[in-house]
Design an enzyme around this catalytic site. Structure first.
Site, PDB file in Angstrom:
ATOM      1  N   ASP A  64       0.874  -1.162   0.000  1.00  9.76           N
ATOM      2  CA  ASP A  64       0.000   0.000   0.000  1.00  9.76           C
ATOM      3  C   ASP A  64       0.919   1.222   0.000  1.00  9.76           C
ATOM      4  O   ASP A  64       1.615   1.477   0.994  1.00  9.76           O
ATOM      5  CB  ASP A  64      -0.885  -0.015   1.247  1.00  9.76           C
ATOM      6  CG  ASP A  64      -1.838   1.172   1.321  1.00  9.76           C
ATOM      7  OD1 ASP A  64      -1.642   2.148   0.573  1.00  9.76           O
ATOM      8  OD2 ASP A  64      -2.780   1.119   2.133  1.00  9.76           O
ATOM      9  N   TYR A 161      -7.626  15.784  -6.870  1.00  7.84           N
ATOM     10  CA  TYR A 161      -6.931  14.996  -7.900  1.00  7.84           C
ATOM     11  C   TYR A 161      -6.112  15.882  -8.842  1.00  7.84           C
ATOM     12  O   TYR A 161      -4.918  15.608  -9.057  1.00  7.84           O
ATOM     13  CB  TYR A 161      -7.932  14.149  -8.675  1.00  7.84           C
ATOM     14  CG  TYR A 161      -7.297  13.226  -9.694  1.00  7.84           C
ATOM     15  CD1 TYR A 161      -6.736  12.007  -9.299  1.00  7.84           C
ATOM     16  CD2 TYR A 161      -7.251  13.568 -11.038  1.00  7.84           C
ATOM     17  CE1 TYR A 161      -6.142  11.161 -10.227  1.00  7.84           C
ATOM     18  CE2 TYR A 161      -6.667  12.712 -11.972  1.00  7.84           C
ATOM     19  CZ  TYR A 161      -6.115  11.525 -11.558  1.00  7.84           C
ATOM     20  OH  TYR A 161      -5.535  10.685 -12.490  1.00  7.84           O
ATOM     21  N   LYS A 165      -1.965  15.906  -9.319  1.00  7.05           N
ATOM     22  CA  LYS A 165      -1.282  15.658 -10.586  1.00  7.05           C
ATOM     23  C   LYS A 165      -0.429  16.850 -11.017  1.00  7.05           C
ATOM     24  O   LYS A 165       0.611  16.678 -11.663  1.00  7.05           O
ATOM     25  CB  LYS A 165      -2.300  15.293 -11.666  1.00  7.05           C
ATOM     26  CG  LYS A 165      -2.939  13.917 -11.432  1.00  7.05           C
ATOM     27  CD  LYS A 165      -1.893  12.818 -11.366  1.00  7.05           C
ATOM     28  CE  LYS A 165      -2.495  11.431 -11.258  1.00  7.05           C
ATOM     29  NZ  LYS A 165      -1.476  10.349 -11.246  1.00  7.05           N
TER      30      LYS A 165
END
Length: 244
Positions: A64, A161, A165
């Site tokens: 993980d 998100y 990025k």
């Protein structure tokens, strides 16, 4: 890819989508490939899709990437088995579309996305670099980024998100300079696809928008790895035909 035959690759997020297709492509290309995933049984199932020789080169490792101890243990395992890593594909990612940045009670969602997409990527890159440096290997680190690392969509419900990025885009350039200043010939590449048919987006979007297939991104990974040592593909953006 001939110069990578027999060399060692690590791919994070290898249980599905881009990661699953990429581990198969690398194993088929002759690389000893370690697929890191929480769902290791799905990585093991990928061997059924490979010729026997390539299947023997694919190994699953439970990891993980939001847990540093998992990352350290995975890289230690690879070092014990094969001496170290030559290629790292940072593919693991999270997108929590149902929760907005300003929604109440969203702290854990924000942390999960940042820990996976940014912190996990940075820690895996660190461990890969240390392995390459110890062995004087001119390796390659590839980040599976996104076009959302270069522009923010107006659709909303993407939470942090795009921010994560954008961080990958900045980290790619930061790492390039660190590698340069360290006097290495290790490469770092960001691959930024548009919409890809994976488990991450809601399935309804694929009927509404043109999309790429995971195989398209795996082909891009092979392309950047196959460039001559003097060539570094720093940023590769891939859009489906007809994308808005």
């Amino acid at each position: 890819m001939e110069r990578w035959r027999g060399k060692v690759a690590i791919v994070t997020g290898a249980s599905s989508g881009i990661g699953a297709v990429t581990v198969k492509a690398l194993a088929n290309a002759g690389m000893i490939t370690f697929g890191l995933a929480r769902r290791v049984e799905r990585v093991d199932e990928l061997k059924k899709d490979l010729p026997a020789e390539a299947a023997d080169r694919l190994h699953s490792v439970r990891c993980d990437v939001t847990k540093e101890e998992d990352i350290l243990a995975a890289f230690q395992l690879v070092e014990e088995k094969c001496g170290g890593v030559d290629v790292l594909i940072n593919n693991a990612g999270q997108l929590k579309r149902a929760v907005s940045v300003l929604d109440a009670g969203n702290t854990q969602v924000i942390r999960d996305v940042i820990d996976t997409n940014v912190v996990g990527l940075a820690l895996c890159s660190r461990e890969a670099f240390q392995s390459m440096k110890r062995r004087s290997v001119d390796g390659h680190i590839v980040h599976i980024n996104s076009i959302l690392g270069h522009t923010v969509a107006t659709t909303g419900k993407l939470n942090v998100y795009p921010a994560s990025k954008f961080a990958v885009t900045a980290l790619t350039e930061t790492m390039r300079h660190e590698l340069r200043l360290a006097g290495t010939k290790i490469k770092v590449t960001s691959i930024s696809p548009g919409l890809v048919r994976t488990e991450m987006p809601p399935s309804t979007v694929f009927a509404e928008e043109p999309c790429l297939e995971p195989e398209d991104i795996a082909d891009a990974v092979l392309y950047v790895l196959g460039t001559p040592p003097r060539v570094q593909i720093h940023e590769l953006t891939i859009k489906p035909v007809g994308e808005k």
